[in-house]
Design a protein around this motif. Structure first.
Motif, short mmCIF file in Angstrom:
data_model
loop_
_atom_site.label_atom_id
_atom_site.label_comp_id
_atom_site.label_asym_id
_atom_site.label_seq_id
_atom_site.Cartn_x
_atom_site.Cartn_y
_atom_site.Cartn_z
N LEU A 10 2.31 -15.81 -5.40
CA LEU A 10 2.78 -14.53 -4.88
C LEU A 10 2.36 -13.37 -5.77
N LEU A 11 2.38 -13.59 -7.06
CA LEU A 11 1.94 -12.54 -7.99
C LEU A 11 0.46 -12.25 -7.83
N ILE A 12 -0.35 -13.28 -7.67
CA ILE A 12 -1.78 -13.09 -7.47
C ILE A 12 -2.05 -12.35 -6.16
N LEU A 13 -1.35 -12.70 -5.09
CA LEU A 13 -1.50 -12.00 -3.82
C LEU A 13 -1.06 -10.55 -3.93
N TRP A 14 0.02 -10.30 -4.67
CA TRP A 14 0.51 -8.93 -4.85
C TRP A 14 -0.50 -8.10 -5.63
N ILE A 15 -1.10 -8.68 -6.66
CA ILE A 15 -2.11 -7.96 -7.45
C ILE A 15 -3.33 -7.63 -6.58
N GLY A 16 -3.73 -8.57 -5.73
CA GLY A 16 -4.83 -8.31 -4.81
C GLY A 16 -4.52 -7.20 -3.83
N ALA A 17 -3.30 -7.20 -3.30
CA ALA A 17 -2.89 -6.15 -2.37
C ALA A 17 -2.82 -4.80 -3.07
N LEU A 18 -2.34 -4.79 -4.30
CA LEU A 18 -2.28 -3.55 -5.07
C LEU A 18 -3.68 -3.01 -5.33
N GLY A 19 -4.60 -3.88 -5.70
CA GLY A 19 -5.98 -3.45 -5.93
C GLY A 19 -6.63 -2.89 -4.68
N ALA A 20 -6.41 -3.55 -3.55
CA ALA A 20 -6.98 -3.07 -2.29
C ALA A 20 -6.40 -1.73 -1.90
N ALA A 54 2.04 3.33 1.06
CA ALA A 54 1.77 1.90 0.88
C ALA A 54 1.77 1.54 -0.60
N LEU A 55 1.21 2.39 -1.43
CA LEU A 55 1.21 2.13 -2.86
C LEU A 55 2.63 2.13 -3.41
N VAL A 56 3.44 3.07 -2.97
CA VAL A 56 4.84 3.11 -3.40
C VAL A 56 5.58 1.86 -2.94
N PHE A 57 5.37 1.46 -1.70
CA PHE A 57 6.02 0.24 -1.18
C PHE A 57 5.65 -0.98 -2.01
N LEU A 68 8.57 -4.57 2.79
CA LEU A 68 7.85 -3.33 2.47
C LEU A 68 6.42 -3.63 2.03
N SER A 69 6.23 -4.71 1.32
CA SER A 69 4.89 -5.08 0.88
C SER A 69 4.01 -5.45 2.07
N PHE A 70 4.58 -6.14 3.05
CA PHE A 70 3.80 -6.49 4.24
C PHE A 70 3.41 -5.24 5.04
N ILE A 71 4.31 -4.27 5.11
CA ILE A 71 3.98 -3.00 5.78
C ILE A 71 2.83 -2.33 5.05
N ALA A 72 2.88 -2.32 3.73
CA ALA A 72 1.82 -1.71 2.93
C ALA A 72 0.49 -2.43 3.12
N ILE A 73 0.52 -3.75 3.17
CA ILE A 73 -0.70 -4.54 3.34
C ILE A 73 -1.32 -4.27 4.71
N ILE A 74 -0.50 -4.16 5.73
CA ILE A 74 -1.01 -3.87 7.08
C ILE A 74 -1.65 -2.48 7.12
#
Length: 96
Positions: A10-20, A54-57, A68-74
Motif C-alpha cells: 500500500l505504501l508503494i502504491l501510495w508513493i506511485g500515486a503521489l508521484g503521478a 487530489a494532492l491534498v487528498f 479520498l486517495s481513490f478519488i485523487a487517483i481517479i
C-alpha cells in the motif's frame, strides 16, 4: 508477516500515486491556458484546482489508500489519460 507485506504494498502504491499526481500538477502548471479550451476540456484553473485537491487528498491519507486517495487517483488518471495527450498535441502538433 502478511500485515507488514500488505502495508508495504500500500505504501508503494501510495508513493506511485503521489508521484503521478505531482507530475500531472506540474504538467498542468506549465501549459498555456488556451490549450485546454482549444481541445474542449475544462479550463486550466479548474484542472489546477482538481489536481491540487487530489494532492491534498493523497497527503491526508499518507501511506494508505482510503476513499479520498481513490478519488485523487481517479482525477489524476483522467488528466493523464485524457487531457494531457490532447493538450500536448494541440501545442506541438500531431506526432507522425
Amino acid at each position: 508477516m502478511v500485515n507488514g507485506m500488505t502495508s508495504l504494498i500500500l505504501l508503494i502504491l501510495w508513493i506511485g500515486a503521489l508521484g503521478a499526481t505531482v507530475f500531472a500538477l506540474i504538467h498542468a502548471v506549465r501549459q498555456r491556458s488556451d490549450a485546454f479550451t482549444a481541445v474542449d476540456k475544462m479550463t486550466k484553473p479548474i484542472w489546477l484546482a482538481i489536481l491540487g485537491g487530489a494532492l491534498v487528498f493523497l497527503l491526508i491519507g499518507i501511506g494508505g489508500l482510503g476513499l479520498l486517495s481513490f478519488i485523487a487517483i481517479i482525477a489524476t488518471g483522467v488528466y493523464l489519460a485524457d487531457v494531457r495527450p490532447k493538450v500536448d498535441e494541440v501545442q506541438r502538433g500531431p506526432r507522425w
